[in-house]
Design a protein around this motif. Structure first.
Motif, PDB file in Angstrom:
ATOM      1  N   GLY A  67       0.956  -1.016   0.314  1.00  0.00           N
ATOM      2  CA  GLY A  67       0.386   0.154  -0.197  1.00  0.00           C
ATOM      3  C   GLY A  67       0.984   1.357   0.011  1.00  0.00           C
ATOM      4  N   THR A  68       2.376   1.313   0.099  1.00  0.00           N
ATOM      5  CA  THR A  68       3.403   2.571   0.267  1.00  0.00           C
ATOM      6  C   THR A  68       4.115   2.283  -1.221  1.00  0.00           C
ATOM      7  N   THR A 105       0.983   7.593  -0.646  1.00  0.00           N
ATOM      8  CA  THR A 105      -0.098   6.706  -0.761  1.00  0.00           C
ATOM      9  C   THR A 105      -0.034   6.533  -2.308  1.00  0.00           C
ATOM     10  N   LYS A 106       0.244   7.116  -2.893  1.00  0.00           N
ATOM     11  CA  LYS A 106      -0.154   7.596  -3.926  1.00  0.00           C
ATOM     12  C   LYS A 106       1.188   7.097  -5.234  1.00  0.00           C
TER      13      LYS A 106
END
Length: 365
Positions: A135-136, A158-159
């Motif tokens: 997720g990172t 996070t994106k």
């Protein structure tokens, strides 16, 4: 007397006429030869810049969420004096590009990380790379610290396009430039890095000791080798001390500095194809992107050939990625500016032969 004079004039006229015809014939022949042998500048690039509103270089391409994300250097004109160690490559931030398809619309996502927001950084944000885990998204970047020594930092988001927040310190034990992070099939992440000359790798010994007075190696010395370090579970630190990677010829011999059409200079990249590890890199002062093949992430890697011939501009830097069943080479040249430090990112398809070797790409035809 008049007859002799006229005869002399006639002979002179004929002589000049004959000489002139000969000259004309030679000039015509030379012109014909020039037409038959096309000049280098008449060749056209095989691909166009992905974006033209900013200058981009050193593209590290990855597929995240079924979309291609490109993590390039952001070239600028800072009016920094050109020097032998690349001081005019004075980049100050990163701008990430993305696209849904090759040849499709390219999005530039704005500033992902600015040098002002890296507490330990002094100057020159050079070629970055990225990775994803749990997720990172992780952005790895080289920049000179307050002592003017290249270190490698890490920032998270996070994106995939950022913005990224940098750690307060560089990765402990990191040095030089051009980080490239490879995820193996078992989920282990490795960082490959290093670049000689302005990238300072020649100042670091095989046991990771720094000597600020170390010089580039002489032609008869063994070539400087790239480095590898496994990342730990946090993705923010090395799980081991960096090790040298052996790049060898078909007989298993390490290249010498004089083998500058084959030995490592900078721009490491690793990808996997049919169970084999492909280590590709720039030969720097001879401007090839070459590749070598090994059986494990640490090598040794055996030299196989050239991926990309020299491009316009002094540098050559790339990445290789698979997307929707095809393989692509991302690279740069200086088509837009004609200036070495103001480059533009491009992409073209990469193809393999049946034996796993890569077909050499000519960037201009």
């Amino acid at each position: 007397m008049k007859l002799k004079t006229n005869s002399l004039m006639l002979l002179t006229f004929l002589a000049f006429t004959f000489w002139g015809c000969g000259q004309g014939s030679q000039e015509q022949q030379q012109a014909t030869q020039e037409q038959e042998a096309p000049k280098e500048e008449s060749k056209k690039p095989i691909s166009k810049p992905l974006v033209s509103h900013i200058y981009t270089a050193d593209p590290s391409a990855h597929v995240f969420n079924d979309r291609i994300y490109i993590y390039p250097s952001h070239d600028i004109e800072s009016n920094t004096a050109e020097d032998d160690e690349g001081g005019h490559f004075d980049m100050k931030d990163y701008r990430i590009l993305s696209m849904d398809s090759i040849g499709g619309e390219v999005t530039e996502h704005g500033v992902a990380l600015d040098i002002k927001d890296v507490p330990w950084a002094k100057r020159q944000m050079w070629a970055p790379d990225a990775a994803f885990k749990d997720g990172t998204y992780y952005l790895y970047f080289p920049v000179k610290d307050k002592q003017d020594i290249f270190r490698i930092g890490v920032a998270t988001s996070t994106k995939p396009e950022g913005p990224f927040k940098a750690e307060k310190e560089p990765i402990k034990g990191s040095y030089s430039m051009d980080p490239a992070v490879f995820k193996d099939d078992d989920g282990t992440y490795y960082m490959y890095f290093g670049g000689i000359w302005g990238g300072q790798l020649q100042r670091w010994s095989g046991d990771n000791t720094y000597n600020p007075e170390a010089k580039n190696r002489t032609p008869e010395e063994l070539a400087v080798l790239p480095r590898i370090a496994k990342l730990d579970a946090s993705m923010k630190a090395f799980a081991e001390a960096p090790k040298e990677i052996k790049l060898v010829d078909e007989s298993g011999n390490i290249f010498y500095e004089k083998d500058n059409d084959k030995r490592f200079f900078e721009a490491a990249w690793v990808h996997k194809y049919k169970g084999k590890y492909y280590f590709s890199y720039s030969t720097g002062d001879t401007h090839n992107i070459c590749y070598a093949i090994g059986d494990n992430p640490y090598g040794p890697f055996t030299y196989k050939g050239i991926v990309l011939k020299p491009v316009q501009g002094w540098t050559n830097h790339h990445s290789i990625v698979e997307f929707k069943g095809k393989w692509y080479l991302f690279y740069h040249d200086t088509e837009l500016s004609g200036k070495t430090h103001l480059r533009n990112v491009k992409v073209t398809e990469l193809k393999y032969n049946e034996d796993g070797t890569i077909q050499t790409i000519e960037p201009y035809q």
